[in-house]
Design a protein around this motif. Structure first.
Motif, mmCIF file in Angstrom:
data_model
loop_
_atom_site.group_PDB
_atom_site.id
_atom_site.type_symbol
_atom_site.label_atom_id
_atom_site.label_comp_id
_atom_site.label_asym_id
_atom_site.label_seq_id
_atom_site.Cartn_x
_atom_site.Cartn_y
_atom_site.Cartn_z
ATOM 1 N N VAL A 30 -21.715 12.454 -17.589
ATOM 2 C CA VAL A 30 -21.717 13.692 -18.359
ATOM 3 C C VAL A 30 -22.957 13.648 -19.241
ATOM 4 O O VAL A 30 -23.169 12.680 -19.966
ATOM 5 C CB VAL A 30 -20.448 13.835 -19.226
ATOM 6 N N VAL A 31 -23.781 14.696 -19.150
ATOM 7 C CA VAL A 31 -25.054 14.732 -19.874
ATOM 8 C C VAL A 31 -25.296 16.136 -20.413
ATOM 9 O O VAL A 31 -24.637 17.083 -19.992
ATOM 10 C CB VAL A 31 -26.235 14.329 -18.947
ATOM 11 N N PRO A 32 -26.273 16.289 -21.336
ATOM 12 C CA PRO A 32 -26.653 17.647 -21.744
ATOM 13 C C PRO A 32 -27.077 18.446 -20.517
ATOM 14 O O PRO A 32 -27.665 17.896 -19.586
ATOM 15 C CB PRO A 32 -27.831 17.425 -22.687
ATOM 16 N N ALA A 33 -26.755 19.729 -20.500
ATOM 17 C CA ALA A 33 -27.052 20.570 -19.346
ATOM 18 C C ALA A 33 -28.542 20.592 -19.059
ATOM 19 O O ALA A 33 -29.358 20.639 -19.963
ATOM 20 C CB ALA A 33 -26.535 21.982 -19.571
ATOM 21 N N THR A 34 -28.877 20.538 -17.768
ATOM 22 C CA THR A 34 -30.259 20.608 -17.326
ATOM 23 C C THR A 34 -30.485 21.936 -16.631
ATOM 24 O O THR A 34 -29.556 22.540 -16.116
ATOM 25 C CB THR A 34 -30.590 19.466 -16.346
ATOM 26 N N HIS A 93 -13.003 14.220 -16.565
ATOM 27 C CA HIS A 93 -14.100 14.219 -17.533
ATOM 28 C C HIS A 93 -14.006 15.456 -18.406
ATOM 29 O O HIS A 93 -13.824 16.561 -17.902
ATOM 30 C CB HIS A 93 -15.461 14.207 -16.823
ATOM 31 N N VAL A 94 -14.147 15.266 -19.706
ATOM 32 C CA VAL A 94 -14.208 16.382 -20.642
ATOM 33 C C VAL A 94 -15.691 16.670 -20.879
ATOM 34 O O VAL A 94 -16.442 15.794 -21.305
ATOM 35 C CB VAL A 94 -13.481 16.056 -21.962
ATOM 36 N N VAL A 95 -16.087 17.908 -20.578
ATOM 37 C CA VAL A 95 -17.496 18.297 -20.667
ATOM 38 C C VAL A 95 -17.676 19.192 -21.885
ATOM 39 O O VAL A 95 -17.173 20.312 -21.924
ATOM 40 C CB VAL A 95 -17.947 19.028 -19.385
ATOM 41 N N PRO A 96 -18.379 18.713 -22.904
ATOM 42 C CA PRO A 96 -18.595 19.509 -24.122
ATOM 43 C C PRO A 96 -19.439 20.752 -23.826
ATOM 44 O O PRO A 96 -20.130 20.815 -22.809
ATOM 45 C CB PRO A 96 -19.353 18.559 -25.049
ATOM 46 N N PRO A 97 -19.410 21.727 -24.731
ATOM 47 C CA PRO A 97 -20.235 22.922 -24.543
ATOM 48 C C PRO A 97 -21.717 22.560 -24.445
ATOM 49 O O PRO A 97 -22.188 21.650 -25.124
ATOM 50 C CB PRO A 97 -19.973 23.764 -25.798
ATOM 51 N N GLY A 98 -22.419 23.252 -23.555
ATOM 52 C CA GLY A 98 -23.842 22.997 -23.376
ATOM 53 C C GLY A 98 -24.153 21.729 -22.615
ATOM 54 O O GLY A 98 -25.300 21.320 -22.527
ATOM 55 N N SER A 99 -23.144 21.106 -22.024
ATOM 56 C CA SER A 99 -23.340 19.873 -21.253
ATOM 57 C C SER A 99 -22.910 20.125 -19.814
ATOM 58 O O SER A 99 -22.400 21.179 -19.470
ATOM 59 C CB SER A 99 -22.516 18.731 -21.842
ATOM 60 N N GLU A 100 -23.121 19.115 -18.998
ATOM 61 C CA GLU A 100 -22.700 19.210 -17.605
ATOM 62 C C GLU A 100 -22.170 17.876 -17.128
ATOM 63 O O GLU A 100 -22.576 16.828 -17.618
ATOM 64 C CB GLU A 100 -23.849 19.665 -16.708
#
Length: 174
Positions: A30-34, A93-100
């Motif tokens: 899980v990472v910041p959205a690209t 996986h819990v994906v925070p806002p603005g992440s993927e």
């Protein structure tokens, strides 16, 4: 007979149905959205890799495929993602806002790789095929080298970046 057994051991190393962690050739995070690439050509099936099994060029059946599930929900809400294949359970996986949530894998040699995902916002969820190598309709085909799924307030979309980032509504939230 011995040759068949050796081939199965080489090409089906993850035959167990109760895999709880991704195998070495499947990696996730899980990472910041690209941002998707500016443009990727529509999928091409060459039938064989251009330069052998280690070739990772686009169109090669042995090249890694990358799946991205992007959270674009408003209001700071997270999405919960659980993706699986017949042999690989990628976990919850819990994906925070603005992440993927993203993962990469190599399709199997039989051309039948399928990953499906449960994506939930709060107490509602949708289920869809995130990667389906058997899909024959080129407009519905979802086995690109990079596939971007986007969770928005009204639905989950497929981002067709090979068509000017066109967003195709895929599944509405119930």
């Amino acid at each position: 007979m011995a040759v068949a057994i050796i081939c199965l051991a080489i090409f089906a190393p993850h035959a167990s149905a109760d895999v709880t962690a991704p195998p070495d050739d499947v990696q996730d995070t899980v990472v910041p959205a690209t941002s998707p690439p500016e443009k990727q050509d529509a999928p091409t099936d060459t039938g064989a890799p251009a330069g052998g099994l280690a070739d990772s060029k686009k169109g090669s059946w042995w090249a890694y495929r990358h799946i991205h599930i992007v959270n674009e929900l408003s209001g700071g809400r997270a999405v919960t993602v659980h993706c699986k294949s017949k042999n690989n359970d990628m976990g919850v996986h819990v994906v925070p806002p603005g992440s993927e949530y993203q993962w990469r894998f190599r399709p199997n040699i039989f051309g039948i790789t399928l990953f499906w995902c449960h994506v939930a916002k709060g107490n509602v969820e949708v289920v869809f095929d995130a990667y389906n190598e058997e899909e024959k309709d080129p407009w519905e085909r979802i086995h690109m080298d990079n596939t971007y799924w986007v969770a928005r307030d009204d639905a989950v979309y497929l981002r067709q970046f090979w068509k000017n980032n066109n967003m195709v509504l895929w599944r509405r939230w119930p």
